[in-house]
Enzyme design. Structure first.
Site: not given
Ligand code: LLP
Length: 418
Positions: A238, A371, A342-343, A315, A272-275
């Site tokens: 997050g 993402y 085509c959208e 979004y 659990e960092p992604g972004r």
């Molecule tokens: N852990 C869980 C349980 C999650 O559901 C998520 C993301 C993460 C970790 C990683 O979150 P982050 O650190 O990336 O914020 N597609 C959307 C974002 C969807 C996030 C879904 N869950 C976008 O492009 O903004």
């Protein structure tokens, strides 16, 4: 984004000119900086001074196995949400003792595969899921560790599609139901409730939602007394990044806020960092095909589209768009930057001011590492883009552009139509 920068008006990823990558691999293309991934991972890790968190990178953000391998080699674990991501984790040679598995809909096959692989934790989202994991574990004669994912019902101040911890969201377990589960955990002898999992939302730009969720959770744990014997808190992902000019949270405050609550209690910590790790480590590069003028509007029609990067239309997300080559003397013009799909929703930006552009010139969409590719599709029968990982002076292809034959892979023509 110091690894993605201009040198003599040319955009570079580390020490390779983006223009050269586009020439070699074609467009549209995702380009990632290896060093940016490593730096973000370390920055997050080093923000914690009193505890060493296990950083389980969220595979869904950018799932290429080369990226996963890169992070695993730095010591990262992985946060997965499907059997497919488990397969990727195995391919990336991630030690399974560093894998956590979230998601509301785990199937029996996915549960069974994860148990066989001996992952660290299932993050469990409901009692029926707990019952399923217990049953599968029993059939495999195993006992598995789970973390209950709580829904602390806190406000996260982010886009409503990516908030996850309000009571109306499908995620997690409310406190009352969690209390019932703890009270009857004896019914599930093949699972051990060893952790609590939280994930408050994505692209959070304040520390308060994390701290509020943790505080509520600690009070809840205390109220359980001896019913609860957990040793791990997983705070989820997050942490937000800068897409535009927005202020985001200070990592130092984020880490300190978490440590203040976790450390006195002696819990292990998982993130659990992604972004945060992937977002600003990648760009998406696309070539202008046409400049189209209509009454009152000017469109840049590019070769990338919503199938490649869906965030703007899904979004209303903002991605900074810059020319790969800055040209002296060119004025800035206002464009709608759109793809060939085509959208009407196939756009990257509306009324965006960029340097005047001509066909065959390149644009880069920034902050596209998270993402971006991972949410791409084949809509309009478009092959997915290539992915390139830059390390210093070298550009390594990590995924080739999808060919037409791949588009038909798996499709079956029944005999009567042959
Ligand atoms: N852990 C869980 C349980 C999650 O559901 C998520 C993301 C993460 C970790 C990683 O979150 P982050 O650190 O990336 O914020 N597609 C959307 C974002 C969807 C996030 C879904 N869950 C976008 O492009 O903004």
């Amino acid at each position: 984004m110091q690894h993605i920068h201009y040198k003599n008006n040319e955009l570079y990823c580390e020490n390779v000119a983006v223009k050269k990558i586009a020439e070699r691999f074609g467009t549209p293309v995702y380009i990632y900086s290896q060093q940016a991934f490593i730096d973000r991972y370390k920055e997050l890790k080093n923000a914690f001074t009193k505890i060493t968190p296990l950083i389980c990178y969220s595979v869904k953000a950018c799932s290429n196995v080369a990226i996963l391998r890169l992070l695993v080699k730095q010591g990262a674990g992985l946060d997965i949400v499907s059997g497919g991501e488990l397969f990727r984790a195995a391919r990336a040679k991630c030690p399974m003792a560093r894998v956590v598995f979230a998601g509301v809909g785990k199937t029996p096959d996915e549960v069974s595969a994860a148990i066989r692989h001996k992952i660290l934790f299932f993050n469990v989202e409901s009692e029926p899921e707990l019952a399923r994991i217990n049953a599968v574990a029993r059939s495999l004669r195993r006992t598995v560790n789970i973390a209950l994912r709580l829904n602390p019902d806190v406000e996260s101040h982010t886009h409503h599609y990516i908030t996850t911890a309000k009571k109306e969201n499908k995620f997690g377990i409310d406190f009352a139901s969690a209390r019932r589960i703890f009270a009857r955990q004896g019914k599930y002898p093949n699972v051990r409730i060893k952790g609590i999992h939280l994930h408050v939302g994505s692209q959070l730009t304040r520390v308060s939602p994390f701290v509020n969720a943790l505080k509520k959770t600690m009070a809840f744990i205390d109220s359980l007394g001896t019913l609860c014997s957990i040793d791990t808190i997983n705070i989820g992902g997050g942490v937000g990044i800068v897409y535009d000019q927005e202020r985001t949270l200070s990592l130092k405050e984020y880490a300190a806020g978490i440590e203040r609550i976790i450390v006195p209690r002696g819990y292990d910590l998982i993130l659990e960092p992604g972004r945060f790790i992937a977002g600003n480590s990648g760009i998406f590069v696309t070539e202008v095909q046409y400049v189209k003028k209509t009454t009152g509007k000017r469109f840049l029609i590019v070769d990338g589209a919503m199938n490649d990067l869906v965030r703007p239309t899904l979004y209303q997300a903002y991605h900074e768009i810059v020319p790969v080559t800055k040209r002296r003397g060119r004025k800035a013009l206002v464009y709608d930057i759109v793809g060939p799909i085509c959208e009407s929703g196939d756009f990257f930006a509306k009324k965006r001011k960029v340097q005047e552009m001509h066909p065959d010139e390149l644009l880069a969409l920034k902050s596209a590492g998270a993402y971006g590719f991972s949410m791409s599709s084949n809509y309009n029968s478009r092959g997915r883009a290539a992915e390139v990982l830059v390390s210093g002076t070298r550009a390594h292809p990590i995924r080739s552009r999808e060919e037409y034959a791949t588009l038909l892979k798996g499709e079956i023509l029944p005999t009567h139509l042959k």
